[in-house]
Enzyme design. Structure first.
Site, mmCIF file in Angstrom:
data_model
loop_
_atom_site.group_PDB
_atom_site.id
_atom_site.type_symbol
_atom_site.label_atom_id
_atom_site.label_comp_id
_atom_site.label_asym_id
_atom_site.label_seq_id
_atom_site.Cartn_x
_atom_site.Cartn_y
_atom_site.Cartn_z
ATOM 1 N N LYS A 201 0.843 -1.185 0.000
ATOM 2 C CA LYS A 201 0.000 0.000 0.000
ATOM 3 C C LYS A 201 0.883 1.241 0.000
ATOM 4 O O LYS A 201 1.890 1.307 0.695
ATOM 5 C CB LYS A 201 -0.888 0.000 1.247
ATOM 6 C CG LYS A 201 -1.724 1.246 1.463
ATOM 7 C CD LYS A 201 -2.848 1.363 0.468
ATOM 8 C CE LYS A 201 -3.726 2.582 0.783
ATOM 9 N NZ LYS A 201 -4.735 2.824 -0.267
ATOM 10 N N HIS A 208 9.730 10.673 4.883
ATOM 11 C CA HIS A 208 10.717 9.590 4.825
ATOM 12 C C HIS A 208 11.751 9.862 5.918
ATOM 13 O O HIS A 208 12.488 10.850 5.851
ATOM 14 C CB HIS A 208 11.375 9.575 3.442
ATOM 15 C CG HIS A 208 12.337 8.448 3.236
ATOM 16 N ND1 HIS A 208 12.444 7.780 2.042
ATOM 17 C CD2 HIS A 208 13.237 7.867 4.057
ATOM 18 C CE1 HIS A 208 13.372 6.841 2.137
ATOM 19 N NE2 HIS A 208 13.870 6.891 3.361
ATOM 20 N N GLU A 275 15.122 2.460 7.195
ATOM 21 C CA GLU A 275 14.271 3.510 6.652
ATOM 22 C C GLU A 275 12.802 3.255 6.991
ATOM 23 O O GLU A 275 12.336 2.110 6.961
ATOM 24 C CB GLU A 275 14.463 3.603 5.136
ATOM 25 C CG GLU A 275 15.905 3.894 4.737
ATOM 26 C CD GLU A 275 16.050 4.279 3.277
ATOM 27 O OE1 GLU A 275 15.086 4.110 2.517
ATOM 28 O OE2 GLU A 275 17.136 4.769 2.916
ATOM 29 N N ARG A 292 24.873 -0.846 4.619
ATOM 30 C CA ARG A 292 26.103 -0.166 4.186
ATOM 31 C C ARG A 292 26.119 1.224 4.802
ATOM 32 O O ARG A 292 25.178 1.643 5.464
ATOM 33 C CB ARG A 292 26.106 -0.047 2.663
ATOM 34 C CG ARG A 292 24.829 0.626 2.139
ATOM 35 C CD ARG A 292 24.863 0.904 0.667
ATOM 36 N NE ARG A 292 23.558 1.224 0.111
ATOM 37 C CZ ARG A 292 22.935 2.388 0.213
ATOM 38 N NH1 ARG A 292 23.510 3.376 0.871
ATOM 39 N NH2 ARG A 292 21.755 2.585 -0.323
#
Length: 446
Positions: A201, A208, A275, A292
């Protein structure tokens, strides 16, 4: 600690690693392609080895040539930087099998968390909210349509091996989803050699926000707070800042603790970034883990005073991190602008070419990480980033004003850059009032 490290990367991040090596008394080895031959940043390395032609597939992605360069140079460890092979679990395994320490997580942890679909499953097991969507890989368009009808449009098709906005497509109806599904698969196959995709979705008008992490081999896992990367175009970050101006202290604490909990649950070590998307009510949802060092890591360094590359070296050398969570303090506010060789007036089209003039801003609280110089040619073969301008202030408004001042001093001739658009964003009421969302730039500057 290591005596000699090979950097399996190029440009700005390679230069960044060379500098930390010099400060720590470690010899560095540079690899370069024919396109980068003679680049000034290579002079910071103690050894230089050519590994192939200008295209990444003929040089920087050639594992055998990177390993051969490490053997010839006498390197003990390999730092992959960001991009290229930095999140390739097989490369990490090959490095260690051949006797070179890979400066990053274990290949087992990388394989687990580097695959976005598997990472989402692990996040759910750790009790971290994830965006509603498919429970696994979607192989047929009919399955994707079922998911879209269940959770309702818009939906996002995402490649499990994607990154940097590649292998990602947004759809608002069945026809768009059919096209998006094929495009995401094809792009992922071309960029990452893996076309597997899932569907989730799409959270409309989200922010962010990501959490910077570092963990050693002795159970010490720390966060360096969060970065807000909401100002994007086509899922490519343009401006990053820390702390996030959108979330409150309660959400910040909960998000950072959730990120640490996830990496501890899988034994993840070294640097990584988790994230999240955050909705207007400060509900946060796990997106992915980047196994990383991130492009935008200097934002966290300026906020906390911690050298993340140095910390990576300590972990890879099986040493304790020289700090614990209680030692890490957020001080002031940091903003980073990625200066790209792109034309913002033509949909950010790449603008490679020779830089004929370059005037870099300075002053208190200003940092510029870049490998370019006047006379440098921005190659069409590689990423278009010219450099990263980071400004620190005692608070967000001071950092914002300092960034505007620094960008106004910046002079680049011979190529187009993103600077004019970044100045417009920084002066926009939506940015000033922290009311932005990830598609703001596309909607505001159609």
């Amino acid at each position: 600690m290591f005596q000699r490290i090979l950097v399996a990367n190029r440009g700005e991040i390679a230069q960044r690693i060379f500098r930390t090596c010099r400060e720590m008394g470690i010899e560095s080895v540079a690899v370069f392609s024919e396109a980068d031959r003679g680049a000034a940043y290579l002079e910071l390395a103690d050894q230089k080895i050519c590994i192939g032609g200008p295209r990444v597939g003929d040089s920087y992605l050639k594992m055998d040539r990177l390993i051969s360069a490490a053997e010839v140079s006498g390197a003990e460890a390999i730092h992959p930087g960001y991009g290229l092979l930095s999140e390739n679990a097989h490369f990490a395994e090959v490095c260690r099998t051949c006797g070179f320490e890979f400066i990053g997580p274990s290949h087992e942890a990388m394989a687990l968390l580097g695959d976005k679909n598997t990472a989402r499953t692990l996040a759910r097991k750790a009790g971290i909210p994830t965006v509603p969507g498919s429970n696994g890989i979607i192989e047929k368009i009919e399955e994707a349509l079922e998911i879209a009808h269940e959770f309702e449009y818009p939906v996002l098709v995402k490649a499990t091996a994607g990154g940097g906005g590649r292998g990602m497509r947004l759809a608002y109806n069945d026809d768009e989803l059919r096209t998006a599904f094929v495009q995401a698969q094809e792009e992922a196959k071309a960029c990452f050699g893996n076309g597997d995709c899932y569907v989730e979705k799409y959270i409309e008008n989200p922010r962010h926000v990501e959490v910077q992490l570092i963990a050693d081999n002795y159970g010490n896992a720390c966060h360096l707070y969060e970065r807000d990367c909401t100002m994007q175009r086509r899922h490519q970050k343009l401006i990053e800042e820390s702390p996030s101006p959108h979330i409150g202290e309660k959400t910040r604490k909960k998000m950072c603790e959730a990120a640490v909990k996830l990496i501890q649950s899988v034994g993840y070590t070294n640097a990584g970034t988790i994230e999240f998307v955050v909705d207007q009510k400060e509900n946060f949802y796990f997106i992915e883990l980047n196994a990383r060092i991130q492009v935008e890591h200097p934002v966290s360094e300026q906020l906390t005073g911690i050298d993340l590359i140095r910390a990576q070296f300590h972990v890879a050398a099986n040493e304790h991190l020289p700090f614990t969570q209680k030692d890490i303090q957020a001080n002031g506010h940091a903003i980073e602008c990625r200066i790209n060789a792109e034309d913002p007036n033509f949909n950010f089209a790449p603008s490679p070419g020779k830089i004929t003039k370059l005037v870099i801003p300075g002053g208190y609280g200003v940092r510029f990480d870049s490998h370019v110089h006047a006379g440098y040619t921005v190659s069409p073969y590689y990423d278009s980033m010219v450099g990263k301008l980071i400004c620190w202030g005692r608070d967000r408004e001071e950092a914002r004003r300092r960034m505007i001042r620094a960008l106004s001093e910046f002079q680049v001739e011979g190529i187009k850059t993103s600077i004019s658009r970044q100045l417009e964003i920084l002066r926009h009421p939506v940015f000033i009032n922290a009311e932005g969302y990830t598609s703001f730039i596309e909607k505001e500057w159609k």
